[in-house]
Design a protein around this motif. Structure first.
Motif, PDB file in Angstrom:
ATOM      1  N   ALA A  56       0.810  -1.221   0.000  1.00  0.00           N
ATOM      2  CA  ALA A  56       0.000   0.000   0.000  1.00  0.00           C
ATOM      3  C   ALA A  56       0.843   1.271   0.000  1.00  0.00           C
ATOM      4  N   PHE A  57       2.103   1.182   0.386  1.00  0.00           N
ATOM      5  CA  PHE A  57       2.951   2.369   0.360  1.00  0.00           C
ATOM      6  C   PHE A  57       3.161   2.875  -1.066  1.00  0.00           C
ATOM      7  N   PRO A  64     -12.816   0.123  -7.921  1.00  0.00           N
ATOM      8  CA  PRO A  64     -13.012  -0.366  -9.293  1.00  0.00           C
ATOM      9  C   PRO A  64     -13.370   0.797 -10.219  1.00  0.00           C
ATOM     10  N   GLY A  65     -12.785   0.798 -11.381  1.00  0.00           N
ATOM     11  CA  GLY A  65     -13.057   1.847 -12.357  1.00  0.00           C
ATOM     12  C   GLY A  65     -12.114   3.030 -12.278  1.00  0.00           C
ATOM     13  N   ALA A  66     -11.232   3.049 -11.271  1.00  0.00           N
ATOM     14  CA  ALA A  66     -10.270   4.145 -11.158  1.00  0.00           C
ATOM     15  C   ALA A  66      -9.125   3.915 -12.132  1.00  0.00           C
ATOM     16  N   THR A  67      -8.451   4.991 -12.495  1.00  0.00           N
ATOM     17  CA  THR A  67      -7.286   4.889 -13.366  1.00  0.00           C
ATOM     18  C   THR A  67      -6.210   4.088 -12.647  1.00  0.00           C
ATOM     19  N   GLU A  68      -5.669   3.110 -13.312  1.00  0.00           N
ATOM     20  CA  GLU A  68      -4.670   2.255 -12.684  1.00  0.00           C
ATOM     21  C   GLU A  68      -3.486   2.037 -13.624  1.00  0.00           C
ATOM     22  N   LEU A  71      -2.080  -3.991 -15.205  1.00  0.00           N
ATOM     23  CA  LEU A  71      -2.400  -5.056 -14.257  1.00  0.00           C
ATOM     24  C   LEU A  71      -1.268  -6.078 -14.130  1.00  0.00           C
ATOM     25  N   ALA A  72      -0.721  -6.538 -15.235  1.00  0.00           N
ATOM     26  CA  ALA A  72       0.344  -7.535 -15.178  1.00  0.00           C
ATOM     27  C   ALA A  72       1.557  -6.996 -14.421  1.00  0.00           C
ATOM     28  N   MET A  73       1.914  -5.748 -14.670  1.00  0.00           N
ATOM     29  CA  MET A  73       3.052  -5.144 -13.963  1.00  0.00           C
ATOM     30  C   MET A  73       2.783  -5.050 -12.465  1.00  0.00           C
ATOM     31  N   LEU A 113      11.437   1.163  -4.969  1.00  0.00           N
ATOM     32  CA  LEU A 113      12.192   1.997  -5.898  1.00  0.00           C
ATOM     33  C   LEU A 113      11.870   1.673  -7.348  1.00  0.00           C
ATOM     34  N   VAL A 114      11.355   0.475  -7.590  1.00  0.00           N
ATOM     35  CA  VAL A 114      11.025   0.064  -8.961  1.00  0.00           C
ATOM     36  C   VAL A 114       9.526  -0.229  -9.122  1.00  0.00           C
ATOM     37  N   SER A 115       8.715   0.331  -8.241  1.00  0.00           N
ATOM     38  CA  SER A 115       7.275   0.043  -8.288  1.00  0.00           C
ATOM     39  C   SER A 115       6.640   0.673  -9.523  1.00  0.00           C
ATOM     40  N   PRO A 116       5.554   0.061 -10.007  1.00  0.00           N
ATOM     41  CA  PRO A 116       4.822   0.687 -11.114  1.00  0.00           C
ATOM     42  C   PRO A 116       4.328   2.063 -10.663  1.00  0.00           C
ATOM     43  N   ARG A 117       4.484   3.028 -11.519  1.00  0.00           N
ATOM     44  CA  ARG A 117       4.072   4.393 -11.172  1.00  0.00           C
ATOM     45  C   ARG A 117       2.560   4.531 -11.254  1.00  0.00           C
ATOM     46  N   LEU A 118       2.032   5.290 -10.332  1.00  0.00           N
ATOM     47  CA  LEU A 118       0.619   5.650 -10.424  1.00  0.00           C
ATOM     48  C   LEU A 118       0.449   6.595 -11.604  1.00  0.00           C
ATOM     49  N   PRO A 119      -0.714   6.609 -12.220  1.00  0.00           N
ATOM     50  CA  PRO A 119      -0.930   7.550 -13.327  1.00  0.00           C
ATOM     51  C   PRO A 119      -0.741   8.996 -12.850  1.00  0.00           C
TER      52      PRO A 119
END
Length: 165
Positions: A56-57, A64-68, A71-73, A113-119
């Motif tokens: 969660a950090f 559901p339905g929010a910009t994400e 999914l695979a990443m 440090l390598v997490s998928p970036r939020l939009p």
């Protein structure tokens, strides 16, 4: 129907988490650790920290339905982060040297440090206040569920080790 399926999936998911938790408790029980409801509480808090809080950090729960992000990443990153956080918590709990604790710190921080970036722009049909409430409640329910899971697993473990009444 959707609520019933959600509940069913969550029960199955936490049964799997429970099996993992009990297997780790068994491993530590063989090493001489006392396993009971009290220690189960700590195991539950550790499970929450590894499976829910650490991810969660970087990627909090989203409506559901929010910009994400992709999914695979997110799924690949989540698995890597959970395994890394589990190793870090294990080292923090049972490590004895500053070098081991430094490794634990790297395991905790590295995946973020390598997490998928939020939009860049968060969009969705629901107001942001509702999204924040959803995230907070997800964390709260997750903590409560992990605490109950850990305490029940520890109590059942202790009762089974005590033998027939």
């Amino acid at each position: 129907m959707r609520n019933a399926l959600t509940i069913m999936v969550m029960v199955l998911l936490y049964c799997g988490y429970g099996l993992i938790l009990v297997s780790l408790m068994a491993f530590r029980g063989q090493a001489g650790d006392r396993i009971d409801a009290r220690s189960g509480l700590l195991w539950g808090i550790a499970g929450f920290a590894v499976v829910i809080l650490a991810p969660a950090f970087s990627l909090p729960a989203q409506l559901p339905g929010a910009t994400e992000t992709d999914l695979a990443m997110r799924q690949i990153w989540w698995v890597i982060l959970v395994l890394s956080a589990a190793g870090a918590v294990w080292i923090l709990a049972y490590g004895k040297t500053p070098g081991q604790w430094a490794v634990a710190a790297l395991l905790l921080v590295g995946p973020h440090l390598v997490s998928p970036r939020l939009p860049d722009v968060l969009t969705g049909r629901a107001p942001m206040e509702l999204a924040a409430l959803f995230t907070a409640r997800s964390l709260g329910v997750g903590l409560l569920t992990w605490i109950v899971l850990g305490m029940v697993a520890g109590a059942v473990w202790r009762r089974e080790q005590a033998g027939p009444a």
